[in-house]
Design a protein around this motif. Structure first.
Motif, PDB file in Angstrom:
ATOM      1  N   ASP B  13       0.869  -1.194   0.000  1.00 33.92           N
ATOM      2  CA  ASP B  13       0.000   0.000   0.000  1.00 33.92           C
ATOM      3  C   ASP B  13       0.895   1.229   0.000  1.00 33.92           C
ATOM      4  OD1 ASP B  13      -3.171   0.659   1.335  1.00 33.92           O
ATOM      5  OD2 ASP B  13      -1.691   2.220   0.902  1.00 33.92           O
ATOM      6  N   ASP B  14       0.510   2.200  -0.795  1.00 34.50           N
ATOM      7  CA  ASP B  14       1.365   3.382  -0.915  1.00 34.50           C
ATOM      8  C   ASP B  14       1.225   4.356   0.253  1.00 34.50           C
ATOM      9  OD1 ASP B  14      -1.222   3.718  -1.941  1.00 34.50           O
ATOM     10  OD2 ASP B  14      -0.641   5.593  -2.864  1.00 34.50           O
ATOM     11  N   HIS B  15       0.130   4.256   0.981  1.00 34.83           N
ATOM     12  CA  HIS B  15      -0.036   5.177   2.104  1.00 34.83           C
ATOM     13  C   HIS B  15       0.561   4.566   3.362  1.00 34.83           C
ATOM     14  CE1 HIS B  15      -3.345   6.671  -0.573  1.00 34.83           C
ATOM     15  NE2 HIS B  15      -2.639   7.747  -0.360  1.00 34.83           N
ATOM     16  N   GLN B  16       1.732   5.077   3.680  1.00 36.20           N
ATOM     17  CA  GLN B  16       2.495   4.487   4.769  1.00 36.20           C
ATOM     18  C   GLN B  16       1.718   4.461   6.085  1.00 36.20           C
ATOM     19  OE1 GLN B  16       7.118   4.664   6.244  1.00 36.20           O
ATOM     20  NE2 GLN B  16       6.357   6.162   4.794  1.00 36.20           N
ATOM     21  N   LEU B  17       1.004   5.555   6.320  1.00 36.15           N
ATOM     22  CA  LEU B  17       0.259   5.653   7.573  1.00 36.15           C
ATOM     23  C   LEU B  17      -0.771   4.534   7.660  1.00 36.15           C
ATOM     24  CD1 LEU B  17       0.710   7.678   9.748  1.00 36.15           C
ATOM     25  CD2 LEU B  17      -1.152   9.055   8.859  1.00 36.15           C
ATOM     26  N   PHE B  18      -1.465   4.307   6.550  1.00 43.54           N
ATOM     27  CA  PHE B  18      -2.449   3.227   6.522  1.00 43.54           C
ATOM     28  C   PHE B  18      -1.767   1.875   6.648  1.00 43.54           C
ATOM     29  CE2 PHE B  18      -4.753   0.022   4.050  1.00 43.54           C
ATOM     30  CZ  PHE B  18      -5.932  -0.014   4.765  1.00 43.54           C
ATOM     31  N   ARG B  19      -0.661   1.724   5.948  1.00 40.79           N
ATOM     32  CA  ARG B  19       0.037   0.432   5.926  1.00 40.79           C
ATOM     33  C   ARG B  19       0.498   0.047   7.326  1.00 40.79           C
ATOM     34  NH1 ARG B  19       4.210   1.532   2.376  1.00 40.79           N
ATOM     35  NH2 ARG B  19       5.852   1.302   3.928  1.00 40.79           N
ATOM     36  N   LYS B  20       1.125   0.997   7.983  1.00 40.98           N
ATOM     37  CA  LYS B  20       1.639   0.709   9.332  1.00 40.98           C
ATOM     38  C   LYS B  20       0.486   0.403  10.283  1.00 40.98           C
ATOM     39  CE  LYS B  20       6.006   1.684   8.356  1.00 40.98           C
ATOM     40  NZ  LYS B  20       6.997   0.608   8.262  1.00 40.98           N
ATOM     41  N   GLY B  21      -0.581   1.158  10.122  1.00 48.20           N
ATOM     42  CA  GLY B  21      -1.745   0.919  10.975  1.00 48.20           C
ATOM     43  C   GLY B  21      -2.353  -0.436  10.698  1.00 48.20           C
ATOM     44  N   LEU B  22      -2.469  -0.759   9.430  1.00 44.09           N
ATOM     45  CA  LEU B  22      -3.053  -2.045   9.034  1.00 44.09           C
ATOM     46  C   LEU B  22      -2.238  -3.200   9.599  1.00 44.09           C
ATOM     47  CD1 LEU B  22      -5.123  -3.600   7.338  1.00 44.09           C
ATOM     48  CD2 LEU B  22      -3.523  -3.478   5.418  1.00 44.09           C
ATOM     49  N   ILE B  23      -0.931  -3.066   9.559  1.00 41.02           N
ATOM     50  CA  ILE B  23      -0.061  -4.134  10.058  1.00 41.02           C
ATOM     51  C   ILE B  23      -0.289  -4.346  11.554  1.00 41.02           C
ATOM     52  CG2 ILE B  23       2.340  -4.764  10.493  1.00 41.02           C
ATOM     53  CD1 ILE B  23       2.999  -3.325   7.803  1.00 41.02           C
ATOM     54  N   LYS B  24      -0.374  -3.242  12.278  1.00 34.59           N
ATOM     55  CA  LYS B  24      -0.646  -3.373  13.717  1.00 34.59           C
ATOM     56  C   LYS B  24      -2.001  -4.039  13.946  1.00 34.59           C
ATOM     57  CE  LYS B  24       2.374   0.041  15.741  1.00 34.59           C
ATOM     58  NZ  LYS B  24       3.311  -1.008  16.199  1.00 34.59           N
ATOM     59  N   LEU B  25      -2.950  -3.654  13.111  1.00 30.75           N
ATOM     60  CA  LEU B  25      -4.290  -4.221  13.235  1.00 30.75           C
ATOM     61  C   LEU B  25      -4.272  -5.722  12.965  1.00 30.75           C
ATOM     62  CD1 LEU B  25      -7.096  -3.066  13.769  1.00 30.75           C
ATOM     63  CD2 LEU B  25      -7.436  -2.937  11.310  1.00 30.75           C
ATOM     64  N   ILE B  26      -3.574  -6.116  11.929  1.00 29.51           N
ATOM     65  CA  ILE B  26      -3.495  -7.534  11.564  1.00 29.51           C
ATOM     66  C   ILE B  26      -2.862  -8.336  12.700  1.00 29.51           C
ATOM     67  CG2 ILE B  26      -2.339  -9.176  10.037  1.00 29.51           C
ATOM     68  CD1 ILE B  26      -2.670  -7.103   7.783  1.00 29.51           C
ATOM     69  N   HIS B  27      -1.791  -7.805  13.242  1.00 28.10           N
ATOM     70  CA  HIS B  27      -1.114  -8.509  14.333  1.00 28.10           C
ATOM     71  C   HIS B  27      -2.012  -8.623  15.561  1.00 28.10           C
ATOM     72  CE1 HIS B  27       3.101  -7.625  12.486  1.00 28.10           C
ATOM     73  NE2 HIS B  27       2.597  -8.765  12.040  1.00 28.10           N
ATOM     74  N   SER B  28      -2.906  -7.661  15.702  1.00 22.86           N
ATOM     75  CA  SER B  28      -3.788  -7.699  16.866  1.00 22.86           C
ATOM     76  C   SER B  28      -4.943  -8.685  16.673  1.00 22.86           C
ATOM     77  CB  SER B  28      -4.350  -6.304  17.150  1.00 22.86           C
ATOM     78  OG  SER B  28      -5.374  -5.984  16.233  1.00 22.86           O
ATOM     79  N   LEU B  29      -5.177  -9.086  15.441  1.00 23.40           N
ATOM     80  CA  LEU B  29      -6.294  -9.998  15.173  1.00 23.40           C
ATOM     81  C   LEU B  29      -5.994 -11.417  15.642  1.00 23.40           C
ATOM     82  CD1 LEU B  29      -7.426  -8.897  11.586  1.00 23.40           C
ATOM     83  CD2 LEU B  29      -8.611  -8.489  13.740  1.00 23.40           C
ATOM     84  N   SER B  30      -4.769 -11.822  15.423  1.00 24.18           N
ATOM     85  CA  SER B  30      -4.398 -13.180  15.804  1.00 24.18           C
ATOM     86  C   SER B  30      -2.883 -13.295  15.880  1.00 24.18           C
ATOM     87  CB  SER B  30      -4.929 -14.184  14.777  1.00 24.18           C
ATOM     88  OG  SER B  30      -4.273 -15.420  14.917  1.00 24.18           O
ATOM     89  N   ASP B  31      -2.428 -14.112  16.838  1.00 23.93           N
ATOM     90  CA  ASP B  31      -0.985 -14.297  16.969  1.00 23.93           C
ATOM     91  C   ASP B  31      -0.406 -15.065  15.796  1.00 23.93           C
ATOM     92  OD1 ASP B  31      -0.966 -12.944  19.306  1.00 23.93           O
ATOM     93  OD2 ASP B  31      -1.162 -14.723  20.580  1.00 23.93           O
ATOM     94  N   SER B  32      -1.279 -15.747  15.070  1.00 21.41           N
ATOM     95  CA  SER B  32      -0.763 -16.566  13.967  1.00 21.41           C
ATOM     96  C   SER B  32      -0.578 -15.754  12.688  1.00 21.41           C
ATOM     97  CB  SER B  32      -1.700 -17.752  13.704  1.00 21.41           C
ATOM     98  OG  SER B  32      -2.986 -17.282  13.362  1.00 21.41           O
ATOM     99  N   TYR B  33      -1.000 -14.500  12.703  1.00 19.83           N
ATOM    100  CA  TYR B  33      -0.795 -13.654  11.529  1.00 19.83           C
ATOM    101  C   TYR B  33       0.525 -12.912  11.662  1.00 19.83           C
ATOM    102  CZ  TYR B  33      -5.868 -14.240  10.881  1.00 19.83           C
ATOM    103  OH  TYR B  33      -7.126 -14.749  10.734  1.00 19.83           O
TER     104      TYR B  33
END
Lengths: 222, 222
Positions: B13-33
């Motif tokens: 994703d080109d929007h760094q702010l979104f990308r970094k946020g999304l990554i944190k969100l994904i990691h918070s969804l499950s430890d297996s991600y």
DNA sequence: TTGCCCAACAGGATTTTTCCTGTTTACAGA
DNA sequence: TCTGTAAACAGGAAAAATCCTGTTGGGCAA
């Protein structure tokens, strides 16, 4: 290093995925940042937020469907002028949108492609009431913002707006001239003035700007 | 409840702010991600990613400047057909873009205004190779995708659509021709074909039709 | 193979758009 | 009254868009 004062933040963005991610990101930047409220658009924010005093600042996306960032910032400027607004933009590089943000009373803006560190510094400056703009404005446009105080001229006068509406059609300039009872040469003058003011390079470009910025209403067009 | 298998994800994703946020969100969804790789556009991803086997799936934004989501998905469909692609869209409501995504070989798509839980379920299904589309496709649309090889007299073909998008800009036809690696005369042919098909009398008229009918998306225009 | 279709392309004419540099007129303020 | 300014308007040229009538070359079905 101690970060003493808690900064209470509201986040307004219609893209829930982005919003949730942003909130996690903000919380990871510093323990003193607390996102205490979130909304999906300006209207949603105004209707549900009842305790403005708790907020230190608000982060709001410019591009939203119902009540966009500009409109929310304007409303907040009137009712809660002390609440600093940090705007987020997707394509914030064009000067018109910066102008409009300033007029709406935002304290700063960030493009969404920045690094988290920049977000942090923006939160720090804006939350303390200081302006945070990362792009220099051309003298002409800056002048446009500053000299606007006497409410003398808005973006367009009536004739220019009428011309702009007629531009968003299949009419040729000659036909527009007929409809407005003006010489085609005068119409050409309007065209040149608007092109320069909004940095448009062609009629299509002007039309796109007019639609994007909602200067004309897509549904009202013939 | 145990979530056994680790899912290794790449985020583009080109929007760094979104990308970094999304990554944190994904990691918070499950430890297996695990987000094991990130890039700011398709080109960046392809040039820097060298170990595709480590990836379980890739999450890619559709709207990117250099090499957009469609193009990346197409490239991946050829070289790494086993890598499931989950597309993210900002304004994924128009059918044309869904068509285009399916044609590009994406396994699923999500609008950015969904709840994190929906992201989780999409990751689960797509990572296991199953299709995930959260919007019902109209019969006509589905027909368009399936019977595309036979009766392909729909609104436009791919090149026409690309031309139409480029029309909604300040580019001259000559510049559009350069971008599409075609002769200006061929571009003129596209223009004439679309003018006739939609009874447009000028480029402005065509652009207005394209926007009104959502053949192009206003917000993803430059 | 042969005929047909279609996308790509060309030449060339005409209209429209865009750009540049002016002039005239009305009208408000010093 | 003089002056400055803004709107309306013009001439003319260059660029772009529009329109019309073709040609070519490759794929494909009979």
């Amino acid at each position: 290093m101690m970060e003493a004062k808690t900064i209470n933040i509201a986040v307004v963005d219609d893209h829930q995925l982005f919003r949730k991610g942003l909130i996690k990101l903000i919380h990871s930047l510093s323990d003193s940042y607390k996102v205490v409220f979130e909304a999906s658009n300006g209207e949603d924010f105004l209707s549900r937020m009842d305790n403005f005093d708790q907020l230190t600042m608000i982060i709001v996306d410019i591009d939203m469907p119902v009540m966009n960032g500009y409109e929310l910032a304007e409303a907040l400027m009137k009712k809660h002028p002390d609440l600093p607004v940090l705007a987020l933009t997707m394509h914030g590089d064009n000067e018109m949108s910066i102008i409009r943000m300033i007029k709406s009373g935002v304290k700063g803006y960030l493009s969404k492609d920045i690094e988290p560190d920049e977000l942090k510094s923006a939160i720090e400056t804006v939350s303390s009431g200081v302006f945070h703009f990362n792009q220099a404005l051309s003298g002409k446009l800056l002048n446009m913002v500053i000299t606007d105080n006497e409410s003398k001229k808005e973006l367009f006068n009536d004739r220019e707006l009428e011309f702009l509406r007629l531009c968003c059609s299949e009419l040729t300039y000659k036909e527009i001239a007929d409809k407005m009872f003006l010489s085609p040469k005068t119409i050409d003058g309007y065209r040149a003035a608007l092109f320069e003011r909004f940095e448009a390079k062609s009629r299509v470009g002007l039309v796109l700007l007019a639609i994007k910025n909602r200067w004309v209403n897509l549904n009202e067009l013939p």
